[in-house]
Structure formats: C-alpha cells, structure tokens
Design an enzyme around this catalytic site. Structure first.
Site, short mmCIF file in Angstrom:
data_model
loop_
_atom_site.label_atom_id
_atom_site.label_comp_id
_atom_site.label_asym_id
_atom_site.label_seq_id
_atom_site.Cartn_x
_atom_site.Cartn_y
_atom_site.Cartn_z
N GLY A 101 0.89 -1.61 -0.41
CA GLY A 101 0.31 -0.43 0.06
C GLY A 101 0.07 1.41 0.51
CG PHE A 102 2.68 1.98 2.94
CD1 PHE A 102 2.08 3.12 3.12
CD2 PHE A 102 3.15 0.56 3.98
CE1 PHE A 102 0.59 2.61 4.17
CE2 PHE A 102 1.77 0.91 4.92
CZ PHE A 102 1.10 1.11 5.21
CE LYS A 134 9.11 -0.25 2.42
NZ LYS A 134 7.59 -0.70 1.44
CG ASP A 157 0.46 -2.82 7.10
OD1 ASP A 157 -0.68 -3.44 7.39
OD2 ASP A 157 0.87 -2.61 6.63
#
Length: 365
Positions: free
Chosen positions: A74-75, A92, A187
């Site tokens: 989601g990120f 990332k 999360d």
C-alpha cells in the site's frame, strides 16, 4: 643481414607501440572505472542518523533501473539492488507522501537510529526532487507470508513458528517501550515480517506510520478491509495507540498458528470466521485443532496453548484488557502465566450471520 636487422627493428617498434597503446588504454579504463566507482561509493552520510544519502542516479544503477521487483504494498514498490562490493539491498520506492524534503529527512533520521535484531535495518535514503526512496538490508528468505500461505514453500515447523512469533513480539516491544518516543507500527502482518538467511524474523515498514503522518489512517483503511487485522477502536474512528498494534499482532499470531489468513472464510461447524472459532476453542481448551494442515498436529501442546491464549488476550475489545508487548514477550518466553481469556464480543459485529447465530452460547462460556 642489414635488411633483416632493419626489418626486425621495425617489427619490435610496432609491437612495442601496440603494447604501449594497449597499456595506456588499460590504465585509462582502470582509472575511469575507479573514478566512477569512487563517485558511487563516496556517498554523503547523514551525521545525525548515520544513514547514507543516495542520489536517484545511484539507486537507479544499484537496481538496474528498478528491474527486479520484490513486492508491492500500500505504500510503494520494493526492488532488489546491489551496491558496490556486492552488498544486496532492498529499495522501497514510496508513493507520493505530499511532504517536503526537510520533513522527510527529519523523520527518516529518527527511523535510522532504531536498531534491533528483530527490525529490518535501514541503510539510507534518497530525497531528490519528488523521489522518496528507502534503502534497506536485503532479506534472503522474503516475507513470512510467502512461507505461511504458499503451498510450494518449505514447511515452517512449529518450533520455527514459535520462534518467529517471539522475535516479532520483541521487535514490537522495542518500538513501543524501549525507544525515546513510542513508535506505533499500525501495519504488522505476515507480509511485513521478513526472514533473513537464518530465518530470523525482522519487522519491516516500522517507520511508515511516522512517514505517512495524517494520511496513514486513511491509506491503511483503504488498503485493507475491516476484519482482517484492524482493532475495534480503529474501525470506530477512535485514536490509534500502541494497544492497536497489540490487537494486530494477536490477529497475526492466529495466522502463524493456523497457517491461514483470518479474512478467509472457514467451514468449521457453525463458524465461518477463524478468530471466533479460535477464541471458542481456546476457551474450551481444545487448541490442537487450530494448527494448520501443514503442521498436521505436530506442535508442542504447552507452547501451542500458551500462544493461542496470548493471541486471544491481544484481540480483546477493550485496550486496557490487552497486554503490553513487553508482557507478550515474557508470556511467550514462559516467565509469565497466561490465564484463559474471555471471548472478544466485538468480533461478532464484523462477521456474517452464521457466526452471530450462536452468540448466546458464546457469551455463556
């Protein structure tokens, strides 16, 4: 004879000239390679956190222009990379955070100073233009999710599952109780627990809550449905605390025990939602039926009972009834007793009518 000597001299001259040119070319290539490598290796290091500050060009080279994707969440997306010296990393690429470079750098500095054996180490970052990239240590065995839920992966024996549950709890306890400021993960799930070469668990994405700030709650709720992991207070729109992490951890612990995702419907008599089924069986003292099919009942009964009780304490409705993560660690270590927890009532509010039907019987247990 004179002509022959003259010919030999010419040949020697040509050979020496060619050798000299080749030597100069070789030296030039070596110097060029070293200069480029030096440009790549000599990266700025943030003095406050010790993190390396990468340029976007350096990261593009390391990832071969983001060629190999390791995963997507989601990120943002995660790509495999290699730094000079053959150091493997995971990069990332964050989605647009809508924040300035100064704020991003300040928040990454905080994350970079966190070091624990059960946290994925952050090596550096890039904040160039609109680019927001994080460079982490590479985890050889991928996510816990890929081992728990994939039929093709190597079976995780019970001892290893218990060790992973304990290591993950230690990482969260560090974030909650040992840092200068309590850091809420928000999360924690099998996808965000990574395994190194020795299958040691390391919590990933532990700084996303801080980086995403106000948008985090909205992003997370959009990304996932209500009953997967989220605590009742989160679903109700109440403020998030570290006890919300405890709830999420409890839900994940049930997945570690069972080898199935909580959001998947089950067919266990009158139950269609595994957490309720687990809570009832824990209350009845029948926990062997909760192990996944891949374990085939091959688990330490005392540890299994302990883990199931801990999971059900973690998912209690009221935050005050949930343990601190430090207490979870001590319970898993066996230095604290774990009583039989009550069945969480809030679970029944988010499931189908099949599970709601026997609610009177559940509350009377």
């Amino acid at each position: 004879m004179g002509n022959q000597e003259n010919s030999n001299s010419k040949i020697e001259f040509v050979v020496l000239t060619v050798v000299g040119v080749l030597a100069l070319l070789l030296v030039g290539l070596v110097l060029l390679w070293r200069s480029k490598r030096k440009l790549f290796v000599e990266r700025l290091v943030d003095s406050n956190s010790g993190l390396t500050v990468f340029s976007n060009t350096q990261i593009k080279k390391a990832t071969r222009n983001f060629l190999e994707k390791l995963g997507e969440g989601g990120f943002g997306c995660v790509f495999k990379g290699t730094l000079p010296g053959s150091s493997m990393v995971a990069v990332k690429m964050l989605k647009d955070l809508g924040q300035g470079e100064k704020q991003f750098r300040a928040e990454v500095q905080t994350i970079g100073m966190l070091q624990h054996i059960n946290l994925v180490r952050l090596f550096g970052f890039c904040a160039e233009g609109s680019k927001r990239l994080l460079v982490y240590e590479y985890m050889e065995n991928g996510s816990l999710s890929s081992h728990l839920f994939s039929k093709s992966s190597v079976k995780l024996i019970w001892e290893l599952r218990y060790s992973i549950a304990l290591g993950t709890a230690r990482g969260l306890a560090y974030l909650h109780e040992e840092c200068k400021d309590c850091i809420i993960h928000c999360d924690i799930k099998p996808d965000n627990v990574l395994l190194d070469a020795d299958l040691c668990p390391k919590v990933a994405d532990f700084g996303m809550a801080k980086l995403l700030c106000r948008d985090f709650s909205r992003a997370l709720t959009t990304m996932r449905g209500a009953i997967g992991y989220l605590a009742p207070e989160w679903i109700s729109g109440l403020p998030i605390t570290h006890k919300s992490d405890v709830y999420i951890y409890g839900m994940m612990l049930l997945e570690i025990i069972s080898g199935r995702r909580n959001v998947e419907k089950i067919k266990e008599g009158k139950f269609t939602y595994f957490p309720i089924f687990a809570a009832v069986k824990v209350n009845e003292g029948d926990v062997m039926c909760l192990t996944g099919y891949r374990l085939e009942g091959d688990a330490d009964v005392e540890q299994l009972s302990r883990a199931c009780r801990i999971a059900c304490w973690c998912i209690q409705d009221a935050e005050d009834h949930r343990p601190m993560m430090g207490h979870v660690v001590r319970m898993l270590e066996g230095v604290m007793d774990v009583e039989v927890p009550p069945i969480p009532r809030s679970l029944l509010n988010f499931v189908g009518m099949e599970d709601c039907t026997p609610s009177t019987d559940l509350y009377s247990l």
